[in-house]
Motif scaffolding. Structure first.
Motif, PDB file in Angstrom:
ATOM      1  N   MET A   7       0.804  -1.222   0.000  1.00 38.80           N
ATOM      2  CA  MET A   7       0.000   0.000   0.000  1.00 38.80           C
ATOM      3  C   MET A   7       0.842   1.280   0.000  1.00 38.80           C
ATOM      4  SD  MET A   7      -2.910  -1.355  -0.147  1.00 38.80           S
ATOM      5  CE  MET A   7      -4.032  -0.023   0.100  1.00 38.80           C
ATOM      6  N   GLU A   9       2.762   4.445  -1.087  1.00 40.13           N
ATOM      7  CA  GLU A   9       2.694   5.339  -2.241  1.00 40.13           C
ATOM      8  C   GLU A   9       4.074   5.950  -2.454  1.00 40.13           C
ATOM      9  OE1 GLU A   9      -0.370   8.172  -1.489  1.00 40.13           O
ATOM     10  OE2 GLU A   9      -1.879   6.633  -1.137  1.00 40.13           O
ATOM     11  N   ASN A  10       4.290   6.511  -3.608  1.00 42.18           N
ATOM     12  CA  ASN A  10       5.566   7.143  -3.976  1.00 42.18           C
ATOM     13  C   ASN A  10       6.731   6.158  -3.915  1.00 42.18           C
ATOM     14  OD1 ASN A  10       4.325   9.698  -4.275  1.00 42.18           O
ATOM     15  ND2 ASN A  10       4.474  10.039  -2.069  1.00 42.18           N
ATOM     16  N   THR A  11       6.436   4.895  -4.176  1.00 42.42           N
ATOM     17  CA  THR A  11       7.472   3.867  -4.169  1.00 42.42           C
ATOM     18  C   THR A  11       7.204   2.923  -5.329  1.00 42.42           C
ATOM     19  OG1 THR A  11       7.553   4.017  -1.757  1.00 42.42           O
ATOM     20  CG2 THR A  11       8.578   2.118  -2.760  1.00 42.42           C
ATOM     21  N   ASP A  12       8.248   2.672  -6.130  1.00 46.75           N
ATOM     22  CA  ASP A  12       8.064   1.785  -7.279  1.00 46.75           C
ATOM     23  C   ASP A  12       8.109   0.319  -6.843  1.00 46.75           C
ATOM     24  OD1 ASP A  12      10.731   1.670  -6.678  1.00 46.75           O
ATOM     25  OD2 ASP A  12      11.415   1.758  -8.752  1.00 46.75           O
ATOM     26  N   LYS A  16       9.612  -1.674  -3.485  1.00 50.67           N
ATOM     27  CA  LYS A  16       8.700  -2.446  -2.631  1.00 50.67           C
ATOM     28  C   LYS A  16       9.210  -3.870  -2.449  1.00 50.67           C
ATOM     29  CE  LYS A  16       4.492   0.126  -3.676  1.00 50.67           C
ATOM     30  NZ  LYS A  16       3.163   0.090  -4.275  1.00 50.67           N
ATOM     31  N   GLU A 127       9.047  11.771  -4.524  1.00 54.76           N
ATOM     32  CA  GLU A 127       9.334  10.522  -3.832  1.00 54.76           C
ATOM     33  C   GLU A 127      10.373  10.745  -2.732  1.00 54.76           C
ATOM     34  OE1 GLU A 127      10.652   7.767  -6.783  1.00 54.76           O
ATOM     35  OE2 GLU A 127       8.624   7.361  -7.519  1.00 54.76           O
ATOM     36  N   ASN A 130       8.921  12.394   0.313  1.00 53.67           N
ATOM     37  CA  ASN A 130       7.959  11.573   1.051  1.00 53.67           C
ATOM     38  C   ASN A 130       8.534  10.220   1.493  1.00 53.67           C
ATOM     39  OD1 ASN A 130       5.815  13.425   0.930  1.00 53.67           O
ATOM     40  ND2 ASN A 130       5.396  12.813  -1.176  1.00 53.67           N
TER      41      ASN A 130
END
Length: 151
Positions: A7, A9-12, A16, A127, A130
């Motif tokens: 879940m 966000e701002n992560t490819d 992940k 990114e 954050n």
């Protein structure tokens, strides 16, 4: 992949996956640390029981002579069984310590790699700004510190 990581966000996806790998290695390290601690306590308890048994069956009864104590120790087959179990528990404890140390090194190396390469993982400006949200999730959910390389 675990839900909190999925879940983010701002992560490819590659980042992940790396975060998921560090989570798995932390889980493996925690498992071996728990097993190692349990083996320490089991070894201490078994050795204590053995020493109490020796005290009651050999030392108090045959305390007048070392030769009599040694003879009584050798003649009782329970002593050999207890001794083999204690030595086996000690060996198992050392084996688990080696596995725990190896798992800790793997976990720590990957965690340090994420800290070192954070500029590569969060390339875009938004990114990068954050990424602390990702670090907070990892710290809060999994107790993985990605802010610094030190443990």
């Amino acid at each position: 992949m675990d839900t909190p990581i999925r879940m983010l966000e701002n992560t490819d996806e590659a980042t992940k996956q790396t975060l998921e790998n560090v989570r798995k290695r932390k889980e493996k390290f925690d498992k071996f640390e728990r097993y190692h601690n349990q083996s320490i306590w089991a070894t201490i308890i078994l050795t204590s029981i053995f020493l109490i048994y020796l005290y009651k069956t050999v030392f108090t009864v045959y305390s007048y002579s070392f030769a009599a104590m040694f003879s009584a120790f050798v003649n009782d087959s329970n002593n050999l069984t207890f001794l083999v179990c204690c030595v086996g528990m000690y060996g198992g404890m050392n084996l688990l310590k080696e596995k725990k140390d190896k798992a800790e090194k793997e976990y720590h190396d990957l965690r340090c790699e994420i800290v070192d390469r954070s500029k590569d993982y969060w390339k875009k400006e938004d990114e990068w700004k954050n990424r602390h949200l990702v670090f907070e999730v990892m710290k809060k959910q999994y107790d993985i510190n990605l802010y610094h390389e030190k443990k």
